[in-house]
Design a protein around this motif. Structure first.
Motif, PDB file in Angstrom:
ATOM      1  N   LEU A   9       8.948  -0.039-106.655  1.00  0.00           N
ATOM      2  CA  LEU A   9       9.672  -0.148-105.383  1.00  0.00           C
ATOM      3  C   LEU A   9       9.153   0.886-104.384  1.00  0.00           C
ATOM      4  O   LEU A   9       9.889   1.745-103.914  1.00  0.00           O
ATOM      5  CB  LEU A   9      11.175   0.018-105.626  1.00  0.00           C
ATOM      6  CG  LEU A   9      11.786  -1.025-106.573  1.00  0.00           C
ATOM      7  CD1 LEU A   9      13.233  -0.675-106.893  1.00  0.00           C
ATOM      8  CD2 LEU A   9      11.696  -2.426-105.973  1.00  0.00           C
ATOM      9  N   GLY A  10       7.863   0.790-104.042  1.00  0.00           N
ATOM     10  CA  GLY A  10       7.266   1.705-103.076  1.00  0.00           C
ATOM     11  C   GLY A  10       7.334   1.133-101.665  1.00  0.00           C
ATOM     12  O   GLY A  10       8.212   0.327-101.342  1.00  0.00           O
ATOM     13  N   ILE A  11       6.370   1.550-100.833  1.00  0.00           N
ATOM     14  CA  ILE A  11       6.337   1.113 -99.430  1.00  0.00           C
ATOM     15  C   ILE A  11       6.363  -0.420 -99.345  1.00  0.00           C
ATOM     16  O   ILE A  11       7.074  -0.991 -98.521  1.00  0.00           O
ATOM     17  CB  ILE A  11       5.086   1.684 -98.735  1.00  0.00           C
ATOM     18  CG1 ILE A  11       5.242   3.189 -98.530  1.00  0.00           C
ATOM     19  CG2 ILE A  11       4.826   0.973 -97.399  1.00  0.00           C
ATOM     20  CD1 ILE A  11       4.058   3.879 -97.859  1.00  0.00           C
ATOM     21  N   MET A  12       5.602  -1.075-100.190  1.00  0.00           N
ATOM     22  CA  MET A  12       5.514  -2.544-100.163  1.00  0.00           C
ATOM     23  C   MET A  12       6.607  -3.191-101.017  1.00  0.00           C
ATOM     24  O   MET A  12       7.213  -4.198-100.625  1.00  0.00           O
ATOM     25  CB  MET A  12       4.141  -2.995-100.665  1.00  0.00           C
ATOM     26  CG  MET A  12       2.983  -2.538 -99.812  1.00  0.00           C
ATOM     27  SD  MET A  12       2.993  -3.243 -98.161  1.00  0.00           S
ATOM     28  CE  MET A  12       2.335  -4.864 -98.485  1.00  0.00           C
ATOM     29  N   GLY A  13       6.812  -2.645-102.209  1.00  0.00           N
ATOM     30  CA  GLY A  13       7.700  -3.283-103.174  1.00  0.00           C
ATOM     31  C   GLY A  13       9.137  -3.413-102.688  1.00  0.00           C
ATOM     32  O   GLY A  13       9.777  -4.452-102.897  1.00  0.00           O
ATOM     33  N   ARG A  32      10.100   4.096-111.100  1.00  0.00           N
ATOM     34  CA  ARG A  32      10.280   5.347-111.826  1.00  0.00           C
ATOM     35  C   ARG A  32      11.376   6.194-111.201  1.00  0.00           C
ATOM     36  O   ARG A  32      12.064   6.943-111.863  1.00  0.00           O
ATOM     37  CB  ARG A  32       8.964   6.136-111.848  1.00  0.00           C
ATOM     38  CG  ARG A  32       7.911   5.478-112.700  1.00  0.00           C
ATOM     39  CD  ARG A  32       6.618   6.216-112.605  1.00  0.00           C
ATOM     40  NE  ARG A  32       6.164   6.358-111.225  1.00  0.00           N
ATOM     41  CZ  ARG A  32       4.952   6.705-110.856  1.00  0.00           C
ATOM     42  NH1 ARG A  32       4.058   6.962-111.779  1.00  0.00           N
ATOM     43  NH2 ARG A  32       4.613   6.808-109.594  1.00  0.00           N
ATOM     44  N   THR A  33      11.543   6.060-109.883  1.00  0.00           N
ATOM     45  CA  THR A  33      12.493   6.900-109.155  1.00  0.00           C
ATOM     46  C   THR A  33      13.837   6.186-109.023  1.00  0.00           C
ATOM     47  O   THR A  33      13.910   5.102-108.420  1.00  0.00           O
ATOM     48  CB  THR A  33      11.937   7.210-107.748  1.00  0.00           C
ATOM     49  OG1 THR A  33      10.611   7.696-107.904  1.00  0.00           O
ATOM     50  CG2 THR A  33      12.770   8.243-107.020  1.00  0.00           C
ATOM     51  N   GLY A  34      14.857   6.819-109.595  1.00  0.00           N
ATOM     52  CA  GLY A  34      16.175   6.178-109.652  1.00  0.00           C
ATOM     53  C   GLY A  34      16.740   5.828-108.287  1.00  0.00           C
ATOM     54  O   GLY A  34      17.348   4.768-108.115  1.00  0.00           O
ATOM     55  N   SER A  35      16.515   6.700-107.272  1.00  0.00           N
ATOM     56  CA  SER A  35      17.134   6.451-105.967  1.00  0.00           C
ATOM     57  C   SER A  35      16.602   5.157-105.334  1.00  0.00           C
ATOM     58  O   SER A  35      17.312   4.469-104.607  1.00  0.00           O
ATOM     59  CB  SER A  35      16.880   7.638-105.038  1.00  0.00           C
ATOM     60  OG  SER A  35      15.486   7.845-104.905  1.00  0.00           O
ATOM     61  N   LYS A  36      15.340   4.827-105.640  1.00  0.00           N
ATOM     62  CA  LYS A  36      14.766   3.595-105.076  1.00  0.00           C
ATOM     63  C   LYS A  36      15.426   2.364-105.713  1.00  0.00           C
ATOM     64  O   LYS A  36      15.670   1.361-105.055  1.00  0.00           O
ATOM     65  CB  LYS A  36      13.254   3.569-105.303  1.00  0.00           C
ATOM     66  CG  LYS A  36      12.550   4.662-104.521  1.00  0.00           C
ATOM     67  CD  LYS A  36      11.053   4.606-104.672  1.00  0.00           C
ATOM     68  CE  LYS A  36      10.416   5.717-103.841  1.00  0.00           C
ATOM     69  NZ  LYS A  36       8.994   5.853-104.063  1.00  0.00           N
ATOM     70  N   GLY A  42      22.111  -1.601-104.142  1.00  0.00           N
ATOM     71  CA  GLY A  42      23.015  -1.670-102.994  1.00  0.00           C
ATOM     72  C   GLY A  42      22.828  -2.948-102.190  1.00  0.00           C
ATOM     73  O   GLY A  42      23.754  -3.448-101.544  1.00  0.00           O
ATOM     74  N   ASP A  43      21.631  -3.502-102.236  1.00  0.00           N
ATOM     75  CA  ASP A  43      21.340  -4.749-101.497  1.00  0.00           C
ATOM     76  C   ASP A  43      21.646  -5.997-102.323  1.00  0.00           C
ATOM     77  O   ASP A  43      21.450  -7.116-101.850  1.00  0.00           O
ATOM     78  CB  ASP A  43      19.850  -4.788-101.115  1.00  0.00           C
ATOM     79  CG  ASP A  43      19.504  -3.737-100.076  1.00  0.00           C
ATOM     80  OD1 ASP A  43      20.415  -3.311 -99.336  1.00  0.00           O
ATOM     81  OD2 ASP A  43      18.326  -3.333-100.016  1.00  0.00           O
ATOM     82  N   GLY A  44      22.032  -5.802-103.594  1.00  0.00           N
ATOM     83  CA  GLY A  44      22.404  -6.978-104.398  1.00  0.00           C
ATOM     84  C   GLY A  44      21.545  -7.205-105.626  1.00  0.00           C
ATOM     85  O   GLY A  44      21.767  -8.165-106.367  1.00  0.00           O
ATOM     86  N   ALA A  45      20.557  -6.327-105.867  1.00  0.00           N
ATOM     87  CA  ALA A  45      19.724  -6.482-107.071  1.00  0.00           C
ATOM     88  C   ALA A  45      20.434  -5.885-108.286  1.00  0.00           C
ATOM     89  O   ALA A  45      21.437  -5.187-108.148  1.00  0.00           O
ATOM     90  CB  ALA A  45      18.379  -5.785-106.856  1.00  0.00           C
ATOM     91  N   THR A  46      19.878  -6.168-109.467  1.00  0.00           N
ATOM     92  CA  THR A  46      20.386  -5.579-110.706  1.00  0.00           C
ATOM     93  C   THR A  46      19.338  -4.596-111.209  1.00  0.00           C
ATOM     94  O   THR A  46      18.142  -4.859-111.080  1.00  0.00           O
ATOM     95  CB  THR A  46      20.554  -6.686-111.774  1.00  0.00           C
ATOM     96  OG1 THR A  46      21.281  -7.762-111.186  1.00  0.00           O
ATOM     97  CG2 THR A  46      21.296  -6.184-112.990  1.00  0.00           C
ATOM     98  N   ALA A  47      19.771  -3.487-111.795  1.00  0.00           N
ATOM     99  CA  ALA A  47      18.820  -2.497-112.300  1.00  0.00           C
ATOM    100  C   ALA A  47      18.331  -2.889-113.689  1.00  0.00           C
ATOM    101  O   ALA A  47      19.119  -3.295-114.543  1.00  0.00           O
ATOM    102  CB  ALA A  47      19.488  -1.131-112.353  1.00  0.00           C
TER     103      ALA A  47
END
Ligand code: NAP
Length: 295
Positions: A9-13, A32-36, A42-47
Motif C-alpha cells: 500500500l505505497g504511493i500507487m497501491g 508492512r506498515t500497519g498505519s497504511k 477505514g475506507d472499507g477494506a479488510t486487513a
C-alpha cells in the motif's frame, strides 16, 4: 470474482486498492506498515495478516511492491502467497520487475496451481488516483479475460501484450521512452530559464504542439515550482533503467539515451535526491548549467 487481495500500500497501491473498493469489490489488504493498512480498513477494506492470509481469502491477489526481490518474497517466501494457494487463485503482479524473474515466479506458482499475470502500469500517482492507468499485461489470454473487470477498476487502457513477461518488457520500453521525454522537458526548461524567458509560458506554448507530452504537462510545472515531492521515486526509476539496460545488454541493443539519463540520475542521487520524485532530474542539468529553473 468478488474478493481481491492487495499487497503493497505505497504511493500507487493505496489509490489502486481504493478504486477496487469503489468498483464494488471486497478487498483484503496487506502492507508492512500497519498505519497504511488501517487507512484502507477505514475506507472499507479488510486487513490480511500476511500475503498467505490475503491469498487464502481472495480470488485475485495483486502485488504492488518496489522491486524483484520484494515480489519474490511476497509471492514465494515464508507466509507468502504460495502458502495460501487454492484452486481458483490468480496472482497479478503490477509492480515493475525483471521479466525473467517474472517467468520464474510464475512457474513456481503454477506448480501449486496458481495462475499469474504480469500487469505493470503507467500513468503515475495521478493515474492511480483517477483510475486511468495504462496496464500492460503478460500471461494466458483466458486468465487475462477473467481478470479484466478487476484491472478495469484501476485503469482505462488495458492491453494484453502477449505471454508471461511481455507486460514487464512493455513496461521497460515505456520507461525508456518516458525518461527520454522527461529529459527533454528538463532541458527545455533549463534553456528557457537561463535565456530569461517565462518558463511557465514556454510550457503553455509547447502544450498542444509537436513537443507536447505527459511529462511536459505534469512534471514541467512541478520543476518550475521546485516541487520535488515523490510521485515516482528517483530510486525506483533507477531500478527500472537498470532492468531495461540488463534486457538490452542480453539482446545487444544499445540504449544510449536511457544510459545517459541513468548517469544523470546518479548525480541526482549524489545530491541527496534518492527519495525525491523523478522531476528532480532537472537538478542534475541545473548543476551543469550553473543555474536554477524558475517560473
Ligand atoms: P512505494 O511507495 O515504495 O510502495 C511500495 C509498497 O510496497 C510500500 O508501501 C511497502 O510497504 C510495500 N512493500 C514492500 N515490500 C513489502 C512486503 N514484503 N510485504 C508487503 N508490502 C511490501 O512504491 P510505489 O511508487 O507505490 O511503486 C510500487 C511499484 O509500482 C514499483 O515497482 C514501481 O516501480 C511501480 N510504479 C510506480 C509508479 C509511480 O509513479 N509511483 C508508476 C508506475 C509503476 P510499507 O510502506 O508498508 O513498508
Amino acid at each position: 470474482m468478488k474478493t481481491v487481495g492487495f499487497i503493497g500500500l505505497g504511493i500507487m497501491g493505496r489509490p489502486m486498492a481504493r478504486n477496487l473498493l469503489k468498483a464494488g469489490f471486497a478487498v483484503v489488504v496487506h502492507s508492512r506498515t500497519g498505519s497504511k493498512v488501517d487507512d484502507l480498513v477505514g475506507d472499507g477494506a479488510t486487513a490480511g495478516g500476511s500475503p498467505r492470509d490475503v491469498a487464502a481469502r481472495s480470488e485475485v491477489v495483486i502485488t504492488m511492491v518496489p522491486d524483484t526481490p520484494d515480489v519474490r518474497q511476497v509471492m514465494l517466501g515464508p507466509a507468502g502467497v504460495i502458502e495460501g494457494a487454492h484452486e481458483n487463485l490468480v496472482a497479478v503482479d503490477m509492480s515493475t520487475i525483471s521479466p525473467a524473474a517474472t517467468r520464474e515466479i510464475a512457474a513456481a506458482l503454477a506448480e501449486r496451481g496458481v495462475r499469474m499475470l504480469d500487469a505493470p502500469v503507467s500513468g503515475g500517482e495521478i493515474g492511480a488516483i483517477k483510475g486511468t492507468l495504462s496496464i500492460m499485461v503478460g500471461g494466458a489470454a483466458e486468465v487475462f479475460e477473467q481478470c479484466r473487470p478487476v484491472l478495469a477498476a484501476m485503469g482505462d487502457k488495458i492491453t494484453h501484450v502477449g505471454p508471461q513477461g511481455h507486460g514487464q518488457i512493455t513496461k521497460l520500453c515505456n520507461q525508456v521512452a518516458g525518461v527520454l521525454s522527461l529529459q527533454a522537458v528538463a532541458e527545455a526548461l533549463v534553456l528557457a530559464s537561463k535565456a530569461g524567458v517565462d518558463a511557465n509560458k514556454v510550457i503553455e506554448a509547447l502544450s498542444g504542439g509537436a513537443a507536447d507530452s505527459w511529462n511536459l504537462r505534469n512534471q514541467g510545472p512541478k520543476m518550475l515550482k521546485r516541487d520535488f515531492a515523490p510521485g515516482f521515486f528517483v530510486h525506483l526509476q533507477q531500478k527500472d533503467l537498470r532492468l531495461a539496460m540488463e534486457l538490452a545488454s542480453q539482446l545487444n541493443v544499445p540504449l544510449p539515451g536511457a544510459a545517459l539519463i541513468h548517469q544523470l540520475f546518479n548525480a541526482v542521487e549524489a545530491l541527496g535526491g534518492r527519495e525525491l520524485g523523478v522531476q528532480a532530474l532537472v537538478q542534475a542539468l541545473e548543476q551543469l548549467a550553473a543555474m536554477k529553473v524558475s517560473g
